[in-house]
Motif scaffolding. Structure first.
Motif, PDB file in Angstrom:
ATOM      1  N   PRO A   2      31.213  16.782  25.029  1.00  0.00           N
ATOM      2  CA  PRO A   2      32.181  17.048  26.100  1.00  0.00           C
ATOM      3  C   PRO A   2      31.649  16.629  27.471  1.00  0.00           C
ATOM      4  O   PRO A   2      30.444  16.636  27.714  1.00  0.00           O
ATOM      5  N   ILE A   4      32.341  17.432  31.584  1.00  0.00           N
ATOM      6  CA  ILE A   4      32.978  18.232  32.630  1.00  0.00           C
ATOM      7  C   ILE A   4      33.201  17.295  33.811  1.00  0.00           C
ATOM      8  O   ILE A   4      32.248  16.736  34.354  1.00  0.00           O
ATOM      9  N   CYS A  91      22.774  23.140  35.900  1.00  0.00           N
ATOM     10  CA  CYS A  91      23.080  22.525  34.597  1.00  0.00           C
ATOM     11  C   CYS A  91      21.964  21.573  34.173  1.00  0.00           C
ATOM     12  O   CYS A  91      21.581  21.519  33.008  1.00  0.00           O
ATOM     13  N   THR A 134      27.812  15.522  31.366  1.00  0.00           N
ATOM     14  CA  THR A 134      27.870  15.466  29.906  1.00  0.00           C
ATOM     15  C   THR A 134      27.018  16.599  29.342  1.00  0.00           C
ATOM     16  O   THR A 134      25.842  16.736  29.707  1.00  0.00           O
ATOM     17  N   ASP A 137      28.351  20.693  22.934  1.00  0.00           N
ATOM     18  CA  ASP A 137      29.363  21.709  22.645  1.00  0.00           C
ATOM     19  C   ASP A 137      28.801  23.114  22.848  1.00  0.00           C
ATOM     20  O   ASP A 137      29.481  23.985  23.392  1.00  0.00           O
ATOM     21  N   LEU A 140      28.661  24.043  26.633  1.00  0.00           N
ATOM     22  CA  LEU A 140      29.848  23.780  27.447  1.00  0.00           C
ATOM     23  C   LEU A 140      30.281  24.984  28.276  1.00  0.00           C
ATOM     24  O   LEU A 140      30.463  24.875  29.488  1.00  0.00           O
ATOM     25  N   SER A 141      30.447  26.132  27.666  1.00  0.00           N
ATOM     26  CA  SER A 141      30.979  27.283  28.403  1.00  0.00           C
ATOM     27  C   SER A 141      30.031  27.721  29.522  1.00  0.00           C
ATOM     28  O   SER A 141      30.478  28.066  30.623  1.00  0.00           O
ATOM     29  N   VAL A 164      37.753  19.417  31.495  1.00  0.00           N
ATOM     30  CA  VAL A 164      36.838  19.137  30.400  1.00  0.00           C
ATOM     31  C   VAL A 164      37.511  18.142  29.464  1.00  0.00           C
ATOM     32  O   VAL A 164      38.625  18.350  29.004  1.00  0.00           O
TER      33      VAL A 164
END
Length: 165
Positions: A2, A4, A91, A134, A137, A140-141, A164
């Protein structure tokens, strides 16, 4: 994996670096260690020439100074806006992001609402841009929460859009 996306953001510091890149080129976002003004500072660089498609090397990036992309490859362009950089930095620091890039969406201009006025702290020249983080999974949250938490602290939050893909 995923991605963002943070839409309607900006690259700050054009008045300092005066480097431009063509719209759509994915720029490199890296930690700026030792910045005395921002512990979460992130620099934005034009990719190195070897990482740019050869067909793009002679794209004009600055008409006034007659510069092409191959002449500005590898140079710093500016910073991720203050506060937004905190979410993205975390991140990267927490190894949630495998890659962070930025794409120019318009030409350099003076800051405009809701970005700080030219004479205010954080005001001045900026380049409209979108950011792309990037992540896996499994992360992601957490990454979305870090980004959204940072955006909620920003006066510019009304125009920033997190998507997303």
């Amino acid at each position: 994996m995923p991605v963002i996306s943070i839409k309607n953001a900006a690259i700050k510091g054009y008045h300092v670096y005066q480097v431009r890149a063509p719209e759509g080129l994915h720029l490199v976002v890296k930690k700026e260690y030792g910045n005395p003004h921002d512990q979460y500072a992130l620099m934005i660089y034009v990719p190195e020439l070897v990482d740019i498609e050869a067909s793009m090397h002679n794209i004009v990036t600055d008409d006034k100074r007659d510069l092409v992309l191959q002449q500005v490859a590898g140079l710093p362009m500016g910073h991720v806006p203050y506060i937004l950089s905190e979410g993205i930095y975390k991140c990267i620091d927490m190894k949630l992001a495998s890659k962070v890039t930025c794409c120019v969406t318009g030409g350099p201009r003076q800051s405009f609402p809701p970005w700080p006025a030219v004479d205010e702290k954080g005001g001045g020249a900026l380049i409209p841009a979108d950011y792309f983080i990037t992540v896996s999974d499994e992360h992601l949250s957490t990454a979305v929460k870090l980004v959204n938490d940072a955006i909620q602290k920003m006066a510019e939050k009304s125009v920033l859009e997190v998507v997303v893909v």
